[in-house]
Design a protein around this motif. Structure first.
Motif, mmCIF file in Angstrom:
data_model
loop_
_atom_site.group_PDB
_atom_site.id
_atom_site.type_symbol
_atom_site.label_atom_id
_atom_site.label_comp_id
_atom_site.label_asym_id
_atom_site.label_seq_id
_atom_site.Cartn_x
_atom_site.Cartn_y
_atom_site.Cartn_z
ATOM 1 N N SER A 189 3.548 1.049 11.513
ATOM 2 C CA SER A 189 3.918 1.689 10.257
ATOM 3 C C SER A 189 2.639 2.237 9.646
ATOM 4 C CB SER A 189 4.554 0.673 9.309
ATOM 5 O OG SER A 189 5.784 0.236 9.833
ATOM 6 N N THR A 190 2.762 3.331 8.894
ATOM 7 C CA THR A 190 1.569 3.968 8.337
ATOM 8 C C THR A 190 1.440 3.805 6.824
ATOM 9 O OG1 THR A 190 2.719 6.082 8.136
ATOM 10 C CG2 THR A 190 1.470 5.683 10.169
ATOM 11 N N TRP A 191 2.456 3.381 6.147
ATOM 12 C CA TRP A 191 2.530 3.141 4.711
ATOM 13 C C TRP A 191 2.472 4.421 3.880
ATOM 14 C CZ3 TRP A 191 -0.455 3.202 0.160
ATOM 15 C CH2 TRP A 191 0.181 2.600 -0.925
ATOM 16 N N ASN A 192 1.619 5.357 4.192
ATOM 17 C CA ASN A 192 1.578 6.616 3.449
ATOM 18 C C ASN A 192 1.283 7.748 4.430
ATOM 19 O OD1 ASN A 192 1.585 8.535 1.473
ATOM 20 N ND2 ASN A 192 -0.261 7.835 0.434
ATOM 21 N N PRO A 207 -2.984 9.622 -4.339
ATOM 22 C CA PRO A 207 -4.302 8.966 -4.332
ATOM 23 C C PRO A 207 -4.407 7.747 -3.406
ATOM 24 C CG PRO A 207 -3.117 8.370 -6.322
ATOM 25 C CD PRO A 207 -2.274 9.384 -5.596
ATOM 26 N N PHE A 208 -3.337 7.361 -2.732
ATOM 27 C CA PHE A 208 -3.349 6.126 -1.957
ATOM 28 C C PHE A 208 -3.688 6.347 -0.488
ATOM 29 C CE2 PHE A 208 -0.590 5.262 -5.577
ATOM 30 C CZ PHE A 208 -1.253 4.156 -6.091
ATOM 31 N N MET A 209 -4.822 5.767 -0.068
ATOM 32 C CA MET A 209 -5.243 5.807 1.336
ATOM 33 C C MET A 209 -4.281 4.954 2.146
ATOM 34 S SD MET A 209 -7.261 6.741 3.758
ATOM 35 C CE MET A 209 -8.965 7.120 3.451
ATOM 36 N N ALA A 210 -3.877 5.448 3.274
ATOM 37 C CA ALA A 210 -2.954 4.730 4.148
ATOM 38 C C ALA A 210 -3.720 3.970 5.229
ATOM 39 C CB ALA A 210 -1.982 5.713 4.792
ATOM 40 N N LEU A 241 0.447 14.974 3.664
ATOM 41 C CA LEU A 241 1.150 13.801 4.187
ATOM 42 C C LEU A 241 1.517 12.774 3.126
ATOM 43 C CD1 LEU A 241 -0.959 13.148 7.415
ATOM 44 C CD2 LEU A 241 1.332 14.141 7.278
ATOM 45 N N ALA A 242 1.102 12.953 1.906
ATOM 46 C CA ALA A 242 1.313 11.933 0.878
ATOM 47 C C ALA A 242 2.785 11.694 0.599
ATOM 48 C CB ALA A 242 0.606 12.336 -0.413
ATOM 49 N N GLY A 243 3.204 10.458 0.758
ATOM 50 C CA GLY A 243 4.537 10.007 0.411
ATOM 51 C C GLY A 243 5.573 10.252 1.482
ATOM 52 N N PRO A 244 6.660 9.575 1.359
ATOM 53 C CA PRO A 244 6.921 8.590 0.316
ATOM 54 C C PRO A 244 6.216 7.266 0.604
ATOM 55 C CG PRO A 244 8.776 8.653 1.821
ATOM 56 C CD PRO A 244 7.799 9.714 2.278
ATOM 57 N N VAL A 245 6.018 6.483 -0.446
ATOM 58 C CA VAL A 245 5.502 5.119 -0.323
ATOM 59 C C VAL A 245 6.411 4.221 -1.151
ATOM 60 C CG1 VAL A 245 3.108 5.791 0.070
ATOM 61 C CG2 VAL A 245 3.876 5.375 -2.248
ATOM 62 N N LYS A 278 -3.738 13.454 10.247
ATOM 63 C CA LYS A 278 -2.850 13.941 11.312
ATOM 64 C C LYS A 278 -1.478 13.292 11.153
ATOM 65 C CE LYS A 278 -5.975 15.751 14.662
ATOM 66 N NZ LYS A 278 -7.174 15.615 13.899
ATOM 67 N N PHE A 279 -1.442 11.952 11.057
ATOM 68 C CA PHE A 279 -0.192 11.257 10.770
ATOM 69 C C PHE A 279 -0.371 10.094 9.794
ATOM 70 C CE2 PHE A 279 -1.646 9.451 14.811
ATOM 71 C CZ PHE A 279 -1.525 8.076 14.626
ATOM 72 N N ILE A 280 -1.583 9.907 9.294
ATOM 73 C CA ILE A 280 -1.865 8.921 8.247
ATOM 74 C C ILE A 280 -2.570 9.649 7.104
ATOM 75 C CG2 ILE A 280 -3.187 6.863 7.658
ATOM 76 C CD1 ILE A 280 -2.813 5.894 10.525
ATOM 77 N N HIS A 281 -2.043 9.506 5.895
ATOM 78 C CA HIS A 281 -2.587 10.224 4.735
ATOM 79 C C HIS A 281 -4.002 9.766 4.380
ATOM 80 C CE1 HIS A 281 -2.963 12.213 0.938
ATOM 81 N NE2 HIS A 281 -3.001 11.073 0.253
ATOM 82 N N ASP A 282 -4.861 10.746 4.132
ATOM 83 C CA ASP A 282 -6.219 10.508 3.641
ATOM 84 C C ASP A 282 -6.386 11.316 2.357
ATOM 85 O OD1 ASP A 282 -8.911 10.330 3.063
ATOM 86 O OD2 ASP A 282 -9.590 10.987 5.039
ATOM 87 N N PRO A 283 -6.456 10.653 1.198
ATOM 88 C CA PRO A 283 -6.554 11.386 -0.067
ATOM 89 C C PRO A 283 -7.859 12.157 -0.231
ATOM 90 C CG PRO A 283 -6.876 9.042 -0.447
ATOM 91 C CD PRO A 283 -6.481 9.202 0.997
ATOM 92 N N ASN A 284 -8.847 11.906 0.627
ATOM 93 C CA ASN A 284 -10.141 12.589 0.526
ATOM 94 C C ASN A 284 -10.190 13.903 1.294
ATOM 95 O OD1 ASN A 284 -11.237 10.391 -0.995
ATOM 96 N ND2 ASN A 284 -11.308 9.245 0.925
#
Length: 143
Positions: free
Chosen positions: A114-117, A85-88, A71-75, A58-64
């Protein structure tokens, strides 16, 4: 214990602390309170967990997530050119003191994470029930 924020709550006469947990502690954003800034602090409680509270994809990236959540990036960081591929995870829960207020028997705790990704900051609000305990002060619990 990771990044932490300690602030004074005039309404309760208590110091409030939020912090992100690191393994082996429960994952998420934790909360404790104390009458003095040096403690003792109350038993920590999880006020935000990305899985429990439905934040993933929803607002945090889940690569699965399939299809991809978009939602991926920026990081940031070396070797992170492809953020997919990076779980946040949420971190750095800094309290916004002027918004944090007691309303009746409920503490409305405002903070940012902060969510990081993706690398963004989200405004959060947690509601904690405040109970007056006979002879032993206050108790607050997240519900």
């Amino acid at each position: 214990m990771g990044d932490l924020s300690v602030t004074w709550c005039k309404d309760l006469g208590l110091w409030l602390m939020t912090y992100d947990s690191r393994p082996p502690a429960p994952r998420g954003i934790l909360f404790s309170y104390s009458r003095t800034p040096w403690g003792p602090w109350s038993e920590p409680q999880v006020i935000f967990n990305a899985v429990r509270d439905g934040a993933l994809s929803k607002f945090i990236h889940d690569p699965n997530t399939r299809p991809a959540d978009g939602l991926a990036g920026p990081v940031i960081g070396k070797g992170k050119a492809n953020p997919k591929p990076f779980m946040a995870a949420p971190y750095a829960p800094y309290v916004i003191e002027r918004f944090t207020k007691l309303v009746g028997s409920e503490l409305n705790l405002y903070y940012v994470v902060s969510t990081w990704n993706p690398y963004v900051v989200i405004l959060m609000k947690s509601r904690l029930q405040v109970e007056q305990l006979l002879g032993s002060g206050l108790s607050m619990h997240y519900s």
